[in-house]
Design a protein around this motif. Structure first.
Motif: not given
Ligand code: NAD
Length: 354
Positions: A303-308, A312-316, A340-344, A346-349
């Motif tokens: 799974q490549m999305a941290l969201a999965d 949480p998106a509001d945790g950045l 922010r760029d990296i985590v965003q 990774a969040l979305l994968g």
């Protein structure tokens, strides 16, 4: 090229090979240990009990309470148990969680550790301990927590499910990748890191299709051992910092988090680390290591999305603030915008920006 370096060598006795667990009684005797506390996760209690039975009266008890990221309360309970039993050493049977709990005991009591790793996380080679309290993971180094003997038996890893094997192996690749641009790397560390990346990159696809292939398991465990030594010999950078903040704050699973984050950190850091880029490209057989690590993991079903994984998106903002609070050595200066760029991503994968 001018050469100047400091190399920190890792000293541990390593016993490696299919069936090597049969040598545990002899290894315990070598250290004079007569009252081992065997620690493992609850899910691994049967394997730990089986291993303990081969050690007979050298075992004081089995403590199947280990949990990911070593919660402080779990650590305190294990220390009390070791004290109450008069344990003279710990035997950690399992992955980073079991070894982490043994380290927490050793940190407080000085008891020696024998490790029988069953994942590729690499903790068995390091003096790094970690404890999590109230959503914050604290880590440190203490030579007393580094296992004195490590018994690597690939047969014990065949039960690790393919998905966990892939992400655990990529966790090990992450150690070697960051060792290649570490501020305290050395030529020896670089050779070991490259060899470990090659071994893991070769073995993991085989495990995905045939998890019980002991030769491929041995190759992956060999890569994990080497990766663990690079983790011990060098100072890790942004990737490890970010993953441990994510793990401590949101209890995200360790290996999968490393897998989702690594391509994005590499995409940023390798721009400023040409030698590491070249060595990684060579080891992976791909010109763009960040793109290759993303494609490799995705092809193997990670799974490549941290969201999965539970971010949480509001945790950045909280993640960024905690990473910035304690600066790390890193090839590229770590700013809120870079993070922010990296985590965003990774969040979305989504694929890394290479
Ligand atoms: P883990 O030890 O938490 O294991 C994950 C799950 O897999 C557990 O439920 C466990 O019971 C199970 N498992 C383990 N081996 C198995 C096997 N062979 N067959 C079937 N199931 C098996 O996972 P991990 O990724 O190895 O460790 C993660 C922890 O280790 C994190 O807390 C991380 O911070 C820590 N860590 C520390 C260091 C260090 O140097 N201090 C290095 C790497 C990881």
């Amino acid at each position: 090229m001018s050469r100047a370096f400091v190399h920190h060598a890792v000293s541990a006795r390593v016993v490696f090979g299919a069936g090597a667990r049969a040598r545990l009684p002899e290894e315990a005797d070598r250290l004079g240990l007569r009252a081992l506390l065997v620690v493992c996760t609850p899910g691994h209690a049967d394997v730990a009990a089986e291993v303990a039975s081969t050690l007979g009266e050298r075992v004081a008890d089995v403590h199947p309470d280990a949990a990911m990221h070593v919660p402080a309360a779990v650590a305190a309970k294990a220390v009390a148990r070791a004290d109450a039993l008069g344990a003279d050493g710990c035997l950690a049977v399992g992955g980073g969680s079991a070894i982490g709990l043994a380290k927490a005991i050793a940190k407080d009591t000085g008891l020696p550790i024998i490790a029988l790793p069953t994942t590729y996380a690499g903790s068995e080679m390091t003096s790094v301990w970690g404890v999590t309290d109230a959503g914050c993971k604290t880590t440190g180094r203490d030579p007393r927590v580094r296992p004195v003997t490590v018994v690597y038996d690939p047969e014990l890893t065949v039960t690790l499910p393919p998905a966990a094997s892939i992400t655990s192996g990529i966790n090990a690749i992450a150690h070697s990748a960051e060792a290649l641009y570490a501020p305290d790397g050395s030529p020896l560390t670089a050779l070991v890191a490259a060899e470990s990346v090659q071994a893991l990159h070769r073995a993991l696809p085989l495990l995905a299709t045939n998890p019980t292939a002991v030769d491929a398991r041995a190759d992956a465990l060999y890569g994990a051992w080497l990766a663990g030594t690079t983790l011990e010999s060098t100072t890790m950078s942004l990737h490890h910092k970010l993953c441990h903040v994510l793990g401590g704050m949101f209890d995200l699973p360790h290996g999968p988090t490393h897998t989702a984050v690594l391509p994005h950190v590499l995409a940023v850091n390798l721009r400023a680390a040409p030698q590491a880029h070249a060595m990684l490209a060579d080891a992976l057989g791909a010109p763009d290591p960040a793109a290759e690590m993303f494609g490799f993991a995705a092809r193997l079903g990670a799974q490549m999305a941290l969201a999965d994984l539970g971010l949480p998106a509001d945790g950045l903002d909280a993640v960024i603030a905690q990473v910035l609070a304690a600066p790390y050595a890193n090839p590229v200066p770590v700013t809120a915008a870079v993070l922010r760029d990296i985590v965003q991503h990774a969040l979305l994968g989504v694929a890394p920006k290479s």
